[in-house]
Design a protein around this motif. Sequence first.
Motif, PDB file in Angstrom:
ATOM      1  N   VAL A  18       0.874  -1.181   0.000  1.00 38.11           N
ATOM      2  CA  VAL A  18       0.000   0.000   0.000  1.00 38.11           C
ATOM      3  C   VAL A  18       0.909   1.228   0.000  1.00 38.11           C
ATOM      4  O   VAL A  18       1.782   1.342   0.869  1.00 38.11           O
ATOM      5  CB  VAL A  18      -0.919   0.015   1.241  1.00 38.11           C
ATOM      6  CG1 VAL A  18      -1.825   1.237   1.233  1.00 38.11           C
ATOM      7  CG2 VAL A  18      -1.746  -1.269   1.316  1.00 38.11           C
ATOM      8  N   LEU A  22      -1.946   6.272   0.665  1.00 37.47           N
ATOM      9  CA  LEU A  22      -3.100   5.457   1.022  1.00 37.47           C
ATOM     10  C   LEU A  22      -2.950   4.843   2.413  1.00 37.47           C
ATOM     11  O   LEU A  22      -3.946   4.685   3.123  1.00 37.47           O
ATOM     12  CB  LEU A  22      -3.313   4.352  -0.021  1.00 37.47           C
ATOM     13  CG  LEU A  22      -3.892   4.796  -1.367  1.00 37.47           C
ATOM     14  CD1 LEU A  22      -4.070   3.608  -2.297  1.00 37.47           C
ATOM     15  CD2 LEU A  22      -5.221   5.525  -1.182  1.00 37.47           C
ATOM     16  N   PHE A  26      -5.862   4.823   5.058  1.00 32.26           N
ATOM     17  CA  PHE A  26      -6.460   3.536   5.426  1.00 32.26           C
ATOM     18  C   PHE A  26      -6.254   3.157   6.885  1.00 32.26           C
ATOM     19  O   PHE A  26      -7.152   2.592   7.514  1.00 32.26           O
ATOM     20  CB  PHE A  26      -5.879   2.415   4.569  1.00 32.26           C
ATOM     21  CG  PHE A  26      -6.343   2.387   3.143  1.00 32.26           C
ATOM     22  CD1 PHE A  26      -7.482   3.070   2.740  1.00 32.26           C
ATOM     23  CD2 PHE A  26      -5.647   1.665   2.194  1.00 32.26           C
ATOM     24  CE1 PHE A  26      -7.911   3.035   1.426  1.00 32.26           C
ATOM     25  CE2 PHE A  26      -6.071   1.620   0.876  1.00 32.26           C
ATOM     26  CZ  PHE A  26      -7.193   2.303   0.488  1.00 32.26           C
ATOM     27  N   SER A  66      -3.657  -2.946  -2.348  1.00 35.86           N
ATOM     28  CA  SER A  66      -4.513  -1.786  -2.613  1.00 35.86           C
ATOM     29  C   SER A  66      -4.583  -1.589  -4.115  1.00 35.86           C
ATOM     30  O   SER A  66      -3.983  -2.335  -4.890  1.00 35.86           O
ATOM     31  CB  SER A  66      -3.971  -0.538  -1.915  1.00 35.86           C
ATOM     32  OG  SER A  66      -2.682  -0.219  -2.396  1.00 35.86           O
ATOM     33  N   TRP A  67      -5.309  -0.582  -4.551  1.00 36.94           N
ATOM     34  CA  TRP A  67      -5.506  -0.326  -5.973  1.00 36.94           C
ATOM     35  C   TRP A  67      -4.178  -0.176  -6.685  1.00 36.94           C
ATOM     36  O   TRP A  67      -3.236   0.430  -6.177  1.00 36.94           O
ATOM     37  CB  TRP A  67      -6.347   0.942  -6.148  1.00 36.94           C
ATOM     38  CG  TRP A  67      -7.646   0.849  -5.408  1.00 36.94           C
ATOM     39  CD1 TRP A  67      -8.612  -0.106  -5.565  1.00 36.94           C
ATOM     40  CD2 TRP A  67      -8.114   1.721  -4.374  1.00 36.94           C
ATOM     41  NE1 TRP A  67      -9.655   0.122  -4.686  1.00 36.94           N
ATOM     42  CE2 TRP A  67      -9.379   1.225  -3.948  1.00 36.94           C
ATOM     43  CE3 TRP A  67      -7.592   2.857  -3.766  1.00 36.94           C
ATOM     44  CZ2 TRP A  67     -10.123   1.844  -2.953  1.00 36.94           C
ATOM     45  CZ3 TRP A  67      -8.328   3.468  -2.778  1.00 36.94           C
ATOM     46  CH2 TRP A  67      -9.577   2.974  -2.386  1.00 36.94           C
ATOM     47  N   HIS A  88      -7.478  -7.653   0.357  1.00 35.35           N
ATOM     48  CA  HIS A  88      -7.561  -6.472  -0.501  1.00 35.35           C
ATOM     49  C   HIS A  88      -8.333  -5.367   0.207  1.00 35.35           C
ATOM     50  O   HIS A  88      -9.389  -5.607   0.797  1.00 35.35           O
ATOM     51  CB  HIS A  88      -8.236  -6.829  -1.820  1.00 35.35           C
ATOM     52  CG  HIS A  88      -8.258  -5.710  -2.806  1.00 35.35           C
ATOM     53  ND1 HIS A  88      -7.134  -4.990  -3.143  1.00 35.35           N
ATOM     54  CD2 HIS A  88      -9.273  -5.182  -3.533  1.00 35.35           C
ATOM     55  CE1 HIS A  88      -7.457  -4.056  -4.019  1.00 35.35           C
ATOM     56  NE2 HIS A  88      -8.747  -4.151  -4.264  1.00 35.35           N
ATOM     57  N   THR A  89      -7.821  -4.152   0.136  1.00 33.56           N
ATOM     58  CA  THR A  89      -8.462  -3.027   0.808  1.00 33.56           C
ATOM     59  C   THR A  89      -9.598  -2.422  -0.004  1.00 33.56           C
ATOM     60  O   THR A  89     -10.240  -1.474   0.448  1.00 33.56           O
ATOM     61  CB  THR A  89      -7.429  -1.923   1.110  1.00 33.56           C
ATOM     62  OG1 THR A  89      -6.731  -1.605  -0.104  1.00 33.56           O
ATOM     63  CG2 THR A  89      -6.434  -2.374   2.161  1.00 33.56           C
ATOM     64  N   GLY A  90      -9.845  -2.964  -1.190  1.00 29.99           N
ATOM     65  CA  GLY A  90     -10.952  -2.483  -2.002  1.00 29.99           C
ATOM     66  C   GLY A  90     -12.052  -3.508  -2.110  1.00 29.99           C
ATOM     67  O   GLY A  90     -12.175  -4.411  -1.278  1.00 29.99           O
ATOM     68  N   ARG A 308     -12.426   5.245   4.008  1.00 31.25           N
ATOM     69  CA  ARG A 308     -11.042   4.819   3.818  1.00 31.25           C
ATOM     70  C   ARG A 308     -10.502   4.138   5.070  1.00 31.25           C
ATOM     71  O   ARG A 308      -9.806   3.129   5.005  1.00 31.25           O
ATOM     72  CB  ARG A 308     -10.178   6.025   3.432  1.00 31.25           C
ATOM     73  CG  ARG A 308     -10.495   6.585   2.037  1.00 31.25           C
ATOM     74  CD  ARG A 308     -10.004   5.653   0.945  1.00 31.25           C
ATOM     75  NE  ARG A 308     -10.445   6.007  -0.379  1.00 31.25           N
ATOM     76  CZ  ARG A 308      -9.779   6.798  -1.223  1.00 31.25           C
ATOM     77  NH1 ARG A 308      -8.645   7.342  -0.834  1.00 31.25           N
ATOM     78  NH2 ARG A 308     -10.247   7.033  -2.425  1.00 31.25           N
ATOM     79  N   GLY A 312      -9.151   0.037   5.572  1.00 33.50           N
ATOM     80  CA  GLY A 312      -7.911  -0.415   6.183  1.00 33.50           C
ATOM     81  C   GLY A 312      -8.147  -1.302   7.383  1.00 33.50           C
ATOM     82  O   GLY A 312      -7.492  -2.342   7.555  1.00 33.50           O
TER      83      GLY A 312
END
Length: 341
Positions: A18, A22, A26, A66-67, A88-90, A308, A312
Amino acid sequence: MPGSPESTDRSARVVVAVPPHLRAQFFTAEVWRELERAARLTVIDDHADRAAVAAALPGARALITSWRAPRVDAELLSHADRLELVAHTGSAVAPYVTEDVFRRGILVTQAGDEMARPVAEVALAFTLSLLHRIQRFDHALRGGRDWAAASEAPPRHEIHGSDIGVIGASRTGRAYIRLVRAMGARVRVTDPFLSDADAEALGVESVPLETLLSGSRIVAVHAPVTEETHRMIGAGQLALMPDGAGLVNTARSWLVDEDALLAELTTGRLDAAIDVFDAEPLPVGHPFRSLPNVLLTPHQAAGSVECRQRLGTSAVNEVLRLLAGRPPVHAVTADALVRLR
């Protein structure tokens, strides 16, 4: 709150792919301390650097992504001798893992549940703006039109009593439904997987897409991204919408034929509020930017501070559960890979 670290394996190593900006959004200080107490961390600032991720994977039990992180495929997995979890954080995991991950028995989790409320709130804000033509007034005043000319707009409506159509009773779709129904809207939904019992519980009417489009003052798109939903809203579907209706898209551009939407919006017959686009960043010279009947945001519907931080916290909690020998809360299966974006 993060899970208790007392029962975790403190000798475990966790890779956090990450980037710094971010991480700051997060992970609160408390959540980060919990993770540090639970495991030895390898933090990758240039999280898109595939070689750096590969070098960090040997010996790691968990990977937080992350993205724009590199996709975990067979080649990356060849470096991952102890990997048990990709957190995954998304929301959509398809861009970040392959079937190889699931074949190896590695758990995959996502944090999409945490996005539903803020995206639904933005969709509500879009809905209210379109109903009251706020985007038209704003464009007119900023564009230098005189007071009288700037005051001209198509008929405006209150949300109370308005017919709102929702395409997709997803997590976000259901959160949006609750918000607009609380404000007095009448809601119809198109979703092939919505049972009669669920529709009744949501307080909505389940109808075919054509019926929804032709009878809604606002249509909000909340369908998943699959092969079947690609460009499900095209020229024919847009033509069914009544004059003066509005389209809200906080989901994915995948669902709407952008060229057909642009052609319809250029006539001024419909209004739209859009957070997602085929090309991101949206080019400076894109025609959407100059249309007075269009409200635009740069793919930021889930960008609240609170969201956000929940993303996280969700990912960290999944890691803590793994290290404590507990099952994940938000695991996904290989079926999630059919969601293309």
